[in-house]
Design a protein around this motif. Structure first.
Motif, short mmCIF file in Angstrom:
data_model
loop_
_atom_site.label_atom_id
_atom_site.label_comp_id
_atom_site.label_asym_id
_atom_site.label_seq_id
_atom_site.Cartn_x
_atom_site.Cartn_y
_atom_site.Cartn_z
N UNK A 285 0.67 -1.07 -0.01
CA UNK A 285 0.09 -0.06 0.05
C UNK A 285 0.79 1.38 0.11
N UNK A 286 2.16 1.03 0.28
CA UNK A 286 3.00 2.20 0.56
C UNK A 286 4.28 1.74 0.16
N UNK A 287 5.35 2.49 0.76
CA UNK A 287 6.84 2.17 0.62
C UNK A 287 7.31 1.68 1.85
N UNK A 288 8.35 0.90 1.88
CA UNK A 288 9.01 0.33 2.95
C UNK A 288 10.36 0.46 2.99
N UNK A 289 10.93 1.02 4.02
CA UNK A 289 12.59 1.25 4.14
C UNK A 289 12.89 0.20 5.19
N UNK A 290 14.11 -0.55 4.77
CA UNK A 290 14.68 -1.43 5.51
C UNK A 290 16.26 -1.24 5.31
N UNK A 291 17.10 -1.86 6.22
CA UNK A 291 18.51 -1.45 6.13
C UNK A 291 19.13 -2.59 4.95
N UNK A 292 18.35 -3.81 4.78
CA UNK A 292 19.03 -4.57 3.91
C UNK A 292 17.83 -4.49 2.62
N UNK A 293 18.43 -4.96 1.60
CA UNK A 293 17.76 -5.29 0.42
C UNK A 293 16.60 -6.23 0.60
N UNK A 294 15.32 -5.79 0.38
CA UNK A 294 14.30 -6.98 0.96
C UNK A 294 13.71 -7.35 -0.32
N UNK A 295 13.96 -6.89 -1.53
CA UNK A 295 13.88 -7.81 -2.76
C UNK A 295 15.13 -7.86 -3.12
N UNK A 296 15.39 -9.21 -3.68
CA UNK A 296 16.90 -9.53 -4.09
C UNK A 296 16.78 -9.70 -5.45
N UNK A 297 17.69 -9.31 -6.29
CA UNK A 297 17.70 -9.87 -7.84
C UNK A 297 19.09 -10.65 -7.71
N UNK A 298 19.00 -11.88 -8.05
CA UNK A 298 20.15 -12.59 -8.24
C UNK A 298 19.89 -13.96 -9.12
N UNK A 299 21.08 -14.73 -9.36
CA UNK A 299 21.21 -15.84 -10.43
C UNK A 299 20.04 -16.95 -9.67
N UNK A 300 19.65 -17.52 -10.62
CA UNK A 300 18.62 -18.74 -10.17
C UNK A 300 19.44 -19.73 -9.82
N UNK A 301 18.86 -20.67 -8.81
CA UNK A 301 19.53 -21.98 -8.52
C UNK A 301 18.56 -23.01 -8.66
N UNK A 302 19.01 -24.01 -8.37
CA UNK A 302 18.25 -25.41 -8.73
C UNK A 302 17.09 -25.60 -7.94
N UNK A 303 17.13 -25.07 -6.78
CA UNK A 303 16.11 -25.00 -5.63
C UNK A 303 14.74 -23.83 -5.85
N UNK A 304 15.50 -23.17 -7.26
CA UNK A 304 14.23 -22.17 -7.32
C UNK A 304 13.22 -22.54 -8.30
N UNK A 305 13.50 -23.82 -8.86
CA UNK A 305 12.60 -24.37 -9.97
C UNK A 305 11.25 -24.26 -9.82
N UNK A 306 10.86 -24.68 -8.63
CA UNK A 306 9.39 -24.81 -8.39
C UNK A 306 8.77 -23.37 -8.49
#
Ligand SMILES: CC(C)(COP(=O)(O)OP(=O)(O)OC[C@H]1O[C@@H](n2cnc3c(N)ncnc32)[C@H](O)[C@@H]1OP(=O)(O)O)[C@@H](O)C(=O)NCCC(=O)NCCS
Length: 452
Positions: A285-306
């Motif tokens: 509904x709005x913006x969230x500020x956190x110290x760490x990245x909350x959404x991460x962009x990364x390489x896929x791994x085999x356990x991401x298959x599902x």
């Protein structure tokens, strides 16, 4: 056998979906900051009902309120005003009288609404205690660049123990934008600062600012769902025309975040139910500020298959994406990049390089329907372009049936089959009849940050 978690009743579905959040929030401490404008709004009673509901669900609540319009009205009635110099208000003796009156009036209004228990109102049967007091010790900001700011102050200390005791007793604590000094003086404070300092002192789980505006937006006025303090600093430095109130909230948010408050939410108080939506659904509904990245962009791994399959299969069924079997996805997993949020795959893209031609195919670009129109597609594309550039790719190409314009608006131009690497041309599916697009990439890899 039917799965008893499934229902066609949206209310039942919603209630079940919110239960993990209800459990997660119980016993937590939230500091909620609202401006004096909210108190004057016709929808204020709804907001207070929502606060009562949160308390009923076992959340420990501190409400910090502002009183700006109420102060200004009182000053105007006396034919006076408050000077603002270098973004700071000067509080003289007359202004301080107005500040005290206005803060008292707002507190009484909040207490009155919290006391409401009329039958057939959402507060029926509730008995809510409100507690306020001298929780905040303040000091004058003093004389700066020759300007005496009078009774304008800043927070010196917060009596966290006293606040905790009120919360332990089951009360909602109400904190005005005022502070007291050991010399017996009263100081006019910014509600945003008070809320941040209270949240820090209590070690609150969340600090929630209810804004007059939509939340934190980018230059195209799109809501920024998540930011880290460094990004907020950049916005504060870049946007000179941000309203002063928003500026104060953002400063409070970064201070609180850097001093240990895990989640700071910026929500529009104008959106009915924004608080409930933000806290009990996956929707932003709005913006969230956190110290760490909350959404991460990364390489896929085999356990991401599902998770990947869950995202792309509905799009394959609609003919938007090319079908990939689980086995194919498994062998090609290293080509995939994904965006993950709260452990859920919400976007993906794949890059298939043809190093001999210095070209790469961009494929399987998808953002989960619940998370579209938030700039994620843009960020993912930027990330994929960076990824290609560091691999020495000069040109990206892609084949699309339904998304041509999205790519064209992002610098892709129509191409022809003959422009593709020979190897890829051989795999072209004439029945699918997808259009070819390409984009030349500038040579130097950018330093654009990825991952949120
Ligand atoms: C295309 C897609 C990746 C964009 O993701 P997103 O996170 O919503 O992207 P952004 O927020 O950066 O951009 C949203 C903008 O794109 C526009 N858009 C979305 N789909 C579009 C399409 N098919 N054609 C043209 N524009 C489109 C939106 O209307 C919005 O425009 P606005 O900013 O003017 O309001 C997403 O819509 C998607 O997953 N679509 C289905 C899969 C797909 O088509 N993939 C491409 C396969 S080749």
């Amino acid at each position: 056998m039917t799965n008893d978690r499934q229902t066609s009743d949206p209310f039942v579905a919603w209630f079940r979906a919110s239960s993990p959040y209800i459990h997660a929030h119980r016993g937590r401490t939230f500091v909620i900051c609202l401006g004096g404008e909210a108190v004057e709004d016709a929808g204020f009673a709804n907001l207070i009902h929502d606060l009562a509901l949160l308390q009923g669900l076992g959340i420990r609540l501190v409400v910090v309120h502002g009183a700006r319009p109420q102060i200004e009205r009182r000053l105007k009635a006396r034919g006076a005003g408050m000077q603002v110099i270098h973004g700071l208000r000067v509080t003289d003796q007359a202004a301080l009288t107005c500040v005290k009156e206005a803060a008292g009036a707002v507190r009484v209004e909040i207490e009155a609404l919290l006391s409401m228990g009329l039958a057939n109102s959402p507060m029926a049967g509730t008995r809510i205690r409100a507690a306020s007091g001298n929780f905040v010790t303040a000091k004058p900001i003093g004389v700066r660049q020759g300007i005496d700011y009078g009774h304008t102050g800043e927070v010196r200390r917060v009596d966290a123990q006293a606040l905790q005791q009120r919360l332990d007793d089951g009360a909602i604590a109400i904190v005005p934008p005022l502070g007291y000094s050991p010399t017996g003086e009263v100081f006019n404070l910014s509600a945003a600062e008070v809320a941040a300092m209270v949240a820090i002192a209590l070690g609150a789980d969340k600090l929630i600012y209810l804004l007059e505006s939509q939340g934190l937006t980018d230059s195209r006025k799109r809501l920024i769902a998540h930011a880290v303090p460094r990004e907020v600093d950049a916005i504060l430095a870049r946007r000179k025309r941000l309203p002063e109130e928003t500026r104060q909230y953002l400063k409070g948010a970064v201070t609180a975040c850097r001093r240990g408050v895990k989640r700071i939410h910026l929500l529009s108080r104008r959106l009915d139910g924004a608080l409930l939506k933000e806290l009990f659904t996956r929707d932003d509904a709005g913006s969230l500020i956190t110290a760490e990245a909350y959404e991460e962009t990364r390489n896929a791994r085999i356990d991401d298959l599902a998770g990947l399959l869950e995202l792309i299969q509905p799009l394959e069924a609609q003919g938007i994406l090319v079908r990939r079997s689980r086995e194919r996805l498994e062998t090609e997993i290293d080509h995939f990049t994904l965006m993950e949020r709260d452990g859920m795959v919400i976007a993906c893209a794949a890059l298939y390089p043809y190093p001999q031609e210095s070209m790469a195919e961009l494929a399987c670009v998808a953002v989960h329907p619940d998370y579209r129109d938030g700039g994620r597609g843009d960020r993912l594309l930027a990330h994929m372009e960076d990824l290609a550039r560091v691999q020495g790719i000069d040109q990206l190409f892609l084949l699309t049936t339904q998304t041509a314009h999205w790519f064209m608006e992002r610098g892709f131009v129509p191409g022809e089959l003959k422009d593709l690497p020979m190897q890829r041309r051989g795999l072209y599916n004439y029945q699918r009849n997808a259009k070819v697009f390409s984009k030349a990439l500038p040579p130097a890899p950018s330093t654009r940050p990825t991952g949120r």
